[in-house]
Scaffold this motif. Structure first.
Motif, mmCIF file in Angstrom:
data_model
loop_
_atom_site.group_PDB
_atom_site.id
_atom_site.type_symbol
_atom_site.label_atom_id
_atom_site.label_comp_id
_atom_site.label_asym_id
_atom_site.label_seq_id
_atom_site.Cartn_x
_atom_site.Cartn_y
_atom_site.Cartn_z
ATOM 1 N N SER A 85 0.815 -1.218 0.000
ATOM 2 C CA SER A 85 0.000 0.000 0.000
ATOM 3 C C SER A 85 0.850 1.271 0.000
ATOM 4 C CB SER A 85 -0.945 0.006 1.207
ATOM 5 O OG SER A 85 -0.212 -0.032 2.419
ATOM 6 N N ARG A 86 2.097 1.186 0.442
ATOM 7 C CA ARG A 86 2.958 2.368 0.404
ATOM 8 C C ARG A 86 3.181 2.836 -1.031
ATOM 9 N NH1 ARG A 86 7.099 0.134 5.106
ATOM 10 N NH2 ARG A 86 5.706 0.615 6.853
ATOM 11 N N LEU A 87 3.246 1.893 -1.943
ATOM 12 C CA LEU A 87 3.355 2.238 -3.360
ATOM 13 C C LEU A 87 2.068 2.884 -3.849
ATOM 14 C CD1 LEU A 87 5.178 1.734 -6.009
ATOM 15 C CD2 LEU A 87 3.562 -0.119 -6.439
ATOM 16 N N MET A 88 0.919 2.369 -3.379
ATOM 17 C CA MET A 88 -0.374 2.880 -3.831
ATOM 18 C C MET A 88 -0.598 4.326 -3.369
ATOM 19 S SD MET A 88 -1.308 0.398 -5.604
ATOM 20 C CE MET A 88 -2.876 1.088 -6.107
ATOM 21 N N VAL A 137 9.388 -2.842 -9.025
ATOM 22 C CA VAL A 137 8.980 -3.412 -7.736
ATOM 23 C C VAL A 137 9.429 -2.513 -6.598
ATOM 24 C CG1 VAL A 137 9.380 -5.312 -6.114
ATOM 25 C CG2 VAL A 137 8.936 -5.801 -8.531
ATOM 26 N N ASN A 138 8.493 -2.165 -5.726
ATOM 27 C CA ASN A 138 8.846 -1.503 -4.475
ATOM 28 C C ASN A 138 9.379 -2.578 -3.532
ATOM 29 O OD1 ASN A 138 9.065 0.383 -2.379
ATOM 30 N ND2 ASN A 138 6.988 -0.067 -1.654
ATOM 31 N N ASP A 295 0.631 8.828 8.778
ATOM 32 C CA ASP A 295 0.260 7.743 9.687
ATOM 33 C C ASP A 295 1.457 6.906 10.137
ATOM 34 O OD1 ASP A 295 0.922 6.483 7.354
ATOM 35 O OD2 ASP A 295 -0.935 5.330 7.165
ATOM 36 N N ASP A 296 2.663 7.441 9.991
ATOM 37 C CA ASP A 296 3.895 6.734 10.343
ATOM 38 C C ASP A 296 4.133 5.504 9.483
ATOM 39 O OD1 ASP A 296 4.560 8.544 12.387
ATOM 40 O OD2 ASP A 296 3.299 7.479 13.824
ATOM 41 N N SER A 297 3.556 5.483 8.294
ATOM 42 C CA SER A 297 3.775 4.369 7.377
ATOM 43 C C SER A 297 3.784 4.846 5.927
ATOM 44 C CB SER A 297 2.690 3.298 7.556
ATOM 45 O OG SER A 297 2.886 2.225 6.660
ATOM 46 N N HIS A 298 2.718 5.560 5.515
ATOM 47 C CA HIS A 298 2.568 6.009 4.135
ATOM 48 C C HIS A 298 2.909 7.493 4.010
ATOM 49 C CE1 HIS A 298 -0.289 2.699 4.913
ATOM 50 N NE2 HIS A 298 0.049 2.277 3.713
#
Length: 330
Positions: A85-88, A137-138, A295-298
């Motif tokens: 989802s980080r790529l999205m 690819v991430n 959100d400390d991720s994305h």
């Protein structure tokens, strides 16, 4: 009949007023209600529901090919992006679309939530015999040779179940958006006794290029430093998964490129530079000033746009051969 109807109307009106007052006076309540009612579907006819607070249908749609337009675009992609989802969140259509249009290339972003790794997108590639010229690819926990728990569920489903889920999700989503604007569903907002509070986001996925439109998507509050690309070391199983994945891409005539979307905390596993060196493939990265996360991720929206712009500039040299082969084929 009149007494129960009157009682229901009075109870409903009271609940609506209470919900409205809570949203006005309690910031946390207004924030939680936004999860359900924000993020109206674009009116371009290009997007379908991918995710909301009640569940995720993205895996089913793409694995079973229930959306013919999305499947056609996926099959036509010259460049395929894979990752979690980080790529999205990171790849923004307002940047990608004009860039790839200028290159004369089709692209598709085949990333997934649930921290999905290599096996699920590879299953889709094999199922529809996809043969993109370039696969990006991430490499953020990607080479794990595993399925997420949700992907395991999807694999056990049927095309009928996939279509049923998508219809139910669409209908339920529209009902929640309209009804919860005036009457919150308190159990969904605060969680059932003993269960966690349900916090999520709404995402609509583009049939044209696979990118997400996300809501709510708040501004990041703190910038984070980039993590080293060469650490940590990759385990034996990760290297075996990476080697098998590249062999599959080679057999399809697809060139492999690795990257990593900036994040405050990368997924467990080897660093992208380790895999790039091991596989003998390019590592294409992009640095931006002060990336921040909501959100400390994305990435937050502003950082995602900045990163997309920097990344396509870094990727451009690797598209020259793709563009040439695309022109020859036509």
């Amino acid at each position: 009949m009149l007494v129960p109807a009157a009682a229901f109307a009075a109870t409903f009106a009271t609940a609506v007023v209470a919900g409205d007052q809570a949203s006005r006076r309690l910031p946390v309540e207004g924030d939680r209600r936004e999860q359900l009612v924000a993020g109206e579907r674009p009116d371009d006819g290009d997007h379908y529901l991918a995710n909301d607070i009640a569940g995720h249908v993205d895996h089913h749609v793409l694995y079973f090919g229930t959306d013919p337009d999305a499947l056609a675009r996926l099959r036509a992609a010259d460049v395929l992006f894979l990752g979690n989802s980080r790529l999205m969140f990171a790849l923004r259509p307002r940047v990608l679309r004009p860039f790839f249009e200028a290159q004369g290339l089709n692209y598709y972003v085949l990333g997934f939530g649930y921290r999905e790794a290599d096996r699920f997108p590879l299953a889709i590639i094999r199922k529809f015999d996809l043969r993109p010229k370039l696969v990006v690819v991430n490499a953020d926990g990607f080479f794990a040779n595993r399925l997420s728990d949700w992907a395991e569920v999807v694999n056990r489903d049927t095309p009928f179940a996939a279509r049923k889920l998508q219809i139910e999700a669409e209908l339920g989503h529209e009902f929640r958006r309209s009804m919860h604007a005036v009457l919150p569903h308190w159990l969904e907002l605060y969680g059932r006794p003993g269960l966690r509070t349900l916090r999520t986001f709404t995402a609509y996925r583009s049939r044209f290029d696979g990118t997400w439109i996300i809501s709510p998507w708040r501004a990041g509050t703190t910038a984070f430093p980039p993590f080293p690309l060469d650490g940590p070391r990759a385990g034996r199983d990760e290297l075996a998964a990476a080697r098998a994945f590249k062999a599959d891409m080679d057999a399809r005539g697809s060139r492999l490129v690795l990257t990593r979307v900036p994040t405050p905390e990368p997924m467990p596993g080897g660093g992208p530079a380790v895999f790039a060196d091991y596989l003998g493939v390019p590592l294409v990265t992009a640095d931006i000033a002060g990336p921040s996360s909501h959100d400390d991720s994305h990435l937050d929206r502003a950082s995602a746009i900045d990163w997309s712009r920097a990344f396509v500039r870094a990727l451009a040299p690797f598209l020259r051969n793709v563009t040439a082969s695309h022109d020859t084929a036509e």
